[in-house]
Write a protein that holds these residues in place. Structure first.
Motif, PDB file in Angstrom:
ATOM      1  N   PHE A  33     -48.724  22.875 -23.351  1.00  0.00           N
ATOM      2  CA  PHE A  33     -47.629  23.636 -23.359  1.00  0.00           C
ATOM      3  C   PHE A  33     -48.786  25.374 -23.880  1.00  0.00           C
ATOM      4  O   PHE A  33     -48.767  25.487 -25.098  1.00  0.00           O
ATOM      5  N   GLU A  34     -48.612  26.035 -22.757  1.00  0.00           N
ATOM      6  CA  GLU A  34     -49.735  27.008 -22.765  1.00  0.00           C
ATOM      7  C   GLU A  34     -49.416  27.773 -21.577  1.00  0.00           C
ATOM      8  O   GLU A  34     -48.445  27.358 -21.089  1.00  0.00           O
ATOM      9  N   ASP A  35     -50.217  29.089 -21.414  1.00  0.00           N
ATOM     10  CA  ASP A  35     -50.391  29.616 -20.792  1.00  0.00           C
ATOM     11  C   ASP A  35     -50.705  29.323 -19.450  1.00  0.00           C
ATOM     12  O   ASP A  35     -51.964  28.740 -18.987  1.00  0.00           O
ATOM     13  N   GLN A  36     -49.833  28.914 -18.667  1.00  0.00           N
ATOM     14  CA  GLN A  36     -49.652  29.060 -16.542  1.00  0.00           C
ATOM     15  C   GLN A  36     -50.063  30.006 -16.126  1.00  0.00           C
ATOM     16  O   GLN A  36     -49.906  29.864 -14.646  1.00  0.00           O
ATOM     17  N   GLY A  37     -50.254  31.075 -16.374  1.00  0.00           N
ATOM     18  CA  GLY A  37     -50.183  32.400 -15.472  1.00  0.00           C
ATOM     19  C   GLY A  37     -48.703  33.126 -16.015  1.00  0.00           C
ATOM     20  O   GLY A  37     -48.037  32.127 -16.490  1.00  0.00           O
ATOM     21  N   PRO A  38     -48.563  34.649 -15.219  1.00  0.00           N
ATOM     22  CA  PRO A  38     -47.280  35.299 -15.759  1.00  0.00           C
ATOM     23  C   PRO A  38     -46.439  34.717 -15.000  1.00  0.00           C
ATOM     24  O   PRO A  38     -45.211  34.737 -15.472  1.00  0.00           O
ATOM     25  N   HIS A  39     -46.762  34.033 -13.972  1.00  0.00           N
ATOM     26  CA  HIS A  39     -45.341  33.738 -13.212  1.00  0.00           C
ATOM     27  C   HIS A  39     -44.769  31.586 -13.352  1.00  0.00           C
ATOM     28  O   HIS A  39     -43.869  31.622 -12.743  1.00  0.00           O
ATOM     29  N   MET A  40     -45.619  31.546 -14.396  1.00  0.00           N
ATOM     30  CA  MET A  40     -45.366  30.028 -14.065  1.00  0.00           C
ATOM     31  C   MET A  40     -44.426  29.457 -15.374  1.00  0.00           C
ATOM     32  O   MET A  40     -45.352  30.496 -16.195  1.00  0.00           O
ATOM     33  N   PRO A  41     -44.200  28.631 -15.660  1.00  0.00           N
ATOM     34  CA  PRO A  41     -43.498  28.233 -17.111  1.00  0.00           C
ATOM     35  C   PRO A  41     -44.956  27.452 -18.257  1.00  0.00           C
ATOM     36  O   PRO A  41     -45.771  26.669 -16.817  1.00  0.00           O
ATOM     37  N   MET A  42     -44.442  27.723 -19.384  1.00  0.00           N
ATOM     38  CA  MET A  42     -45.732  27.533 -19.434  1.00  0.00           C
ATOM     39  C   MET A  42     -45.798  26.131 -19.328  1.00  0.00           C
ATOM     40  O   MET A  42     -46.917  25.572 -20.139  1.00  0.00           O
ATOM     41  N   GLY A  43     -44.302  25.003 -19.716  1.00  0.00           N
ATOM     42  CA  GLY A  43     -43.989  23.724 -19.773  1.00  0.00           C
ATOM     43  C   GLY A  43     -44.769  23.068 -18.895  1.00  0.00           C
ATOM     44  O   GLY A  43     -44.238  22.784 -17.407  1.00  0.00           O
ATOM     45  N   GLY A 164     -60.353  26.589  -1.693  1.00  0.00           N
ATOM     46  CA  GLY A 164     -61.617  27.637  -2.301  1.00  0.00           C
ATOM     47  C   GLY A 164     -61.161  29.022  -3.023  1.00  0.00           C
ATOM     48  O   GLY A 164     -61.539  29.347  -4.745  1.00  0.00           O
ATOM     49  N   ARG A 165     -60.560  29.639  -2.483  1.00  0.00           N
ATOM     50  CA  ARG A 165     -60.213  31.116  -2.860  1.00  0.00           C
ATOM     51  C   ARG A 165     -59.077  30.848  -3.795  1.00  0.00           C
ATOM     52  O   ARG A 165     -58.896  31.489  -4.808  1.00  0.00           O
ATOM     53  N   SER A 166     -58.008  29.548  -3.610  1.00  0.00           N
ATOM     54  CA  SER A 166     -56.608  30.031  -4.237  1.00  0.00           C
ATOM     55  C   SER A 166     -57.275  28.765  -5.421  1.00  0.00           C
ATOM     56  O   SER A 166     -55.754  28.731  -6.145  1.00  0.00           O
ATOM     57  N   GLY A 167     -57.793  27.755  -5.348  1.00  0.00           N
ATOM     58  CA  GLY A 167     -57.947  26.890  -6.632  1.00  0.00           C
ATOM     59  C   GLY A 167     -58.409  27.028  -7.741  1.00  0.00           C
ATOM     60  O   GLY A 167     -59.218  28.534  -8.114  1.00  0.00           O
ATOM     61  N   GLY A 168     -57.913  26.779  -8.792  1.00  0.00           N
ATOM     62  CA  GLY A 168     -58.153  27.180 -10.094  1.00  0.00           C
ATOM     63  C   GLY A 168     -56.910  27.430 -11.292  1.00  0.00           C
ATOM     64  O   GLY A 168     -55.617  26.910 -11.180  1.00  0.00           O
ATOM     65  N   HIS A 169     -57.449  27.958 -12.303  1.00  0.00           N
ATOM     66  CA  HIS A 169     -56.159  27.356 -13.289  1.00  0.00           C
ATOM     67  C   HIS A 169     -55.707  29.082 -12.872  1.00  0.00           C
ATOM     68  O   HIS A 169     -55.445  29.741 -13.303  1.00  0.00           O
ATOM     69  N   GLY A 170     -53.687  28.302 -13.083  1.00  0.00           N
ATOM     70  CA  GLY A 170     -52.550  29.865 -13.017  1.00  0.00           C
ATOM     71  C   GLY A 170     -53.016  29.935 -11.093  1.00  0.00           C
ATOM     72  O   GLY A 170     -51.235  30.652 -10.967  1.00  0.00           O
ATOM     73  N   ALA A 171     -52.824  28.834 -10.512  1.00  0.00           N
ATOM     74  CA  ALA A 171     -53.197  29.346  -9.226  1.00  0.00           C
ATOM     75  C   ALA A 171     -52.662  27.430  -8.574  1.00  0.00           C
ATOM     76  O   ALA A 171     -52.470  27.023  -9.066  1.00  0.00           O
ATOM     77  N   ASN A 172     -53.587  27.445  -7.778  1.00  0.00           N
ATOM     78  CA  ASN A 172     -53.623  25.753  -6.737  1.00  0.00           C
ATOM     79  C   ASN A 172     -54.720  24.800  -7.751  1.00  0.00           C
ATOM     80  O   ASN A 172     -55.463  25.349  -8.056  1.00  0.00           O
ATOM     81  N   ALA A 228     -60.568  34.712 -18.536  1.00  0.00           N
ATOM     82  CA  ALA A 228     -59.389  34.844 -17.603  1.00  0.00           C
ATOM     83  C   ALA A 228     -58.194  35.861 -17.436  1.00  0.00           C
ATOM     84  O   ALA A 228     -58.393  36.927 -18.700  1.00  0.00           O
ATOM     85  N   THR A 229     -57.718  35.822 -17.127  1.00  0.00           N
ATOM     86  CA  THR A 229     -56.920  37.284 -16.724  1.00  0.00           C
ATOM     87  C   THR A 229     -54.889  36.808 -16.850  1.00  0.00           C
ATOM     88  O   THR A 229     -54.717  35.953 -15.810  1.00  0.00           O
ATOM     89  N   GLN A 230     -54.627  37.588 -18.090  1.00  0.00           N
ATOM     90  CA  GLN A 230     -53.262  36.317 -18.268  1.00  0.00           C
ATOM     91  C   GLN A 230     -52.866  35.149 -17.151  1.00  0.00           C
ATOM     92  O   GLN A 230     -51.643  34.625 -16.442  1.00  0.00           O
ATOM     93  N   GLY A 231     -54.518  34.306 -18.191  1.00  0.00           N
ATOM     94  CA  GLY A 231     -54.015  32.643 -17.862  1.00  0.00           C
ATOM     95  C   GLY A 231     -54.604  32.330 -16.530  1.00  0.00           C
ATOM     96  O   GLY A 231     -54.673  31.181 -16.630  1.00  0.00           O
ATOM     97  N   VAL A 232     -54.529  32.987 -15.411  1.00  0.00           N
ATOM     98  CA  VAL A 232     -55.244  32.563 -14.586  1.00  0.00           C
ATOM     99  C   VAL A 232     -56.893  33.066 -14.059  1.00  0.00           C
ATOM    100  O   VAL A 232     -57.379  33.885 -14.550  1.00  0.00           O
ATOM    101  N   GLY A 233     -57.560  31.898 -13.813  1.00  0.00           N
ATOM    102  CA  GLY A 233     -58.950  31.484 -13.421  1.00  0.00           C
ATOM    103  C   GLY A 233     -59.306  32.237 -12.533  1.00  0.00           C
ATOM    104  O   GLY A 233     -59.107  33.183 -11.859  1.00  0.00           O
ATOM    105  N   ARG A 234     -60.012  31.270 -11.980  1.00  0.00           N
ATOM    106  CA  ARG A 234     -60.767  31.253 -10.452  1.00  0.00           C
ATOM    107  C   ARG A 234     -60.047  32.208  -9.483  1.00  0.00           C
ATOM    108  O   ARG A 234     -60.377  32.624  -8.179  1.00  0.00           O
ATOM    109  N   GLY A 235     -58.672  31.704  -8.843  1.00  0.00           N
ATOM    110  CA  GLY A 235     -58.323  31.421  -7.711  1.00  0.00           C
ATOM    111  C   GLY A 235     -56.674  32.231  -8.177  1.00  0.00           C
ATOM    112  O   GLY A 235     -56.673  32.839  -8.622  1.00  0.00           O
TER     113      GLY A 235
END
Length: 268
Positions: A33-43, A164-172, A228-235
């Motif tokens: 239950f954490e930051d998954q990016g500004p667009h995703m539910p935390m859960g 490669g471009r989309s993979g990462g926390h908060g993304a794919n 990271a940026t708002q929970g989004v890592g590399r992707g």
């Protein structure tokens, strides 16, 4: 696929006694239950639970009786303590809770157990707990890290370049899977554009807690708001979509059912 009752929480006590006597496979979904990016539910535990339900349904339809234990919604603490409202367990608490959950099932002869993990911060303690229980009970409890498996499948589904471009926390892969399994919870208008390269501690950020020292990775004890940026890592989450999420989900279900069959075979 006909729907059958596979959630243990939906069974009556009398039914559970009958089920336990047959020693079916029990899936234990774990999430966070954490930051998954500004667009995703935390859960993100909701996705682990939904995946467990699909695997159990398919396995049961295939003649492999399988049930889903109540999901553990809180993961082991790692990089996300900065998030307001986020809840995580210390690693020692997570270890104790997981031990109690598995021991409670093993006590009654439920030995066909599979952990469906949905959080990277759980991995070390899952190993420590299952290793200790193997030594005590001679029972192998495998852990199937859902999103790691999904990430390994991404190049064959969407191509290596997009993967490669989309993979990462908060993304794919989690955002695409969320768009398919829980589209009503994903706020597409809040999907961020890809962020610029970040620096932390005077070095280029490689990933959560990792920076680049002249081509060599170095771990640093900083939380995700620094790396990271708002929970989004590399992707880049703008490259995620429900179509890829559907394919990834089905692949995970297929492999999950194969693991159920293997556990049945090994404990026959």
């Amino acid at each position: 696929m006909a729907h059958t009752k596979v959630q243990m929480s939906h069974l009556t006590a009398s039914t559970m006694r009958e089920v336990a006597a047959r020693n079916p496979v029990i899936l234990l979904p774990l999430g966070s239950f954490e930051d998954q990016g500004p667009h995703m539910p935390m859960g993100d535990y909701l996705l682990a639970d939904a995946m467990a339900e699909r695997i159990a349904q398919q396995a049961t339809q295939n003649g492999l009786e399988t049930y889903v234990a109540p999901v553990l919604p809180f993961g082991g603490a790692d990089y996300f303590g900065y998030m307001p409202g986020g809840i995580a367990l210390s690693q020692t608490t997570f270890q104790a809770v997981l031990t109690d959950m598995l021991t409670g099932l093993l006590r009654h002869g439920l030995t066909r157990l599979i952990i469906l993990n949905g959080h990277g911060g759980n991995c070390t303690m899952i190993h420590d707990v299952t290793h200790a229980l193997w030594r005590q009970n001679n029972v192998v409890i495998p852990s199937f890290y859902l999103w790691r498996v999904a990430a390994s499948l991404m190049p064959q589904i969407m191509g290596a370049e997009v993967a490669g471009r989309s993979g990462g926390h908060g993304a794919n892969p989690l955002t695409s899977i969320g768009m398919f399994l829980k589209p009503e919870l994903v706020e597409n208008t809040k999907i961020p554009t890809q962020s610029h390269e970040k620096t932390a501690w005077g070095l280029k950020v490689l990933d959560f807690g990792t920076v680049d020292l002249n081509g060599v990775p170095v771990s640093i004890p900083l939380e995700g708001d620094s790396t990271a940026t708002q929970g989004v890592g590399r992707g880049n989450p703008a490259l995620c979509n429900a179509e890829d999420g559907k394919i990834l989900t089905q692949k995970l279900v297929d492999y999950g059912v194969q693991l159920v069959a293997h556990v049945m075979q090994q404990s026959a």
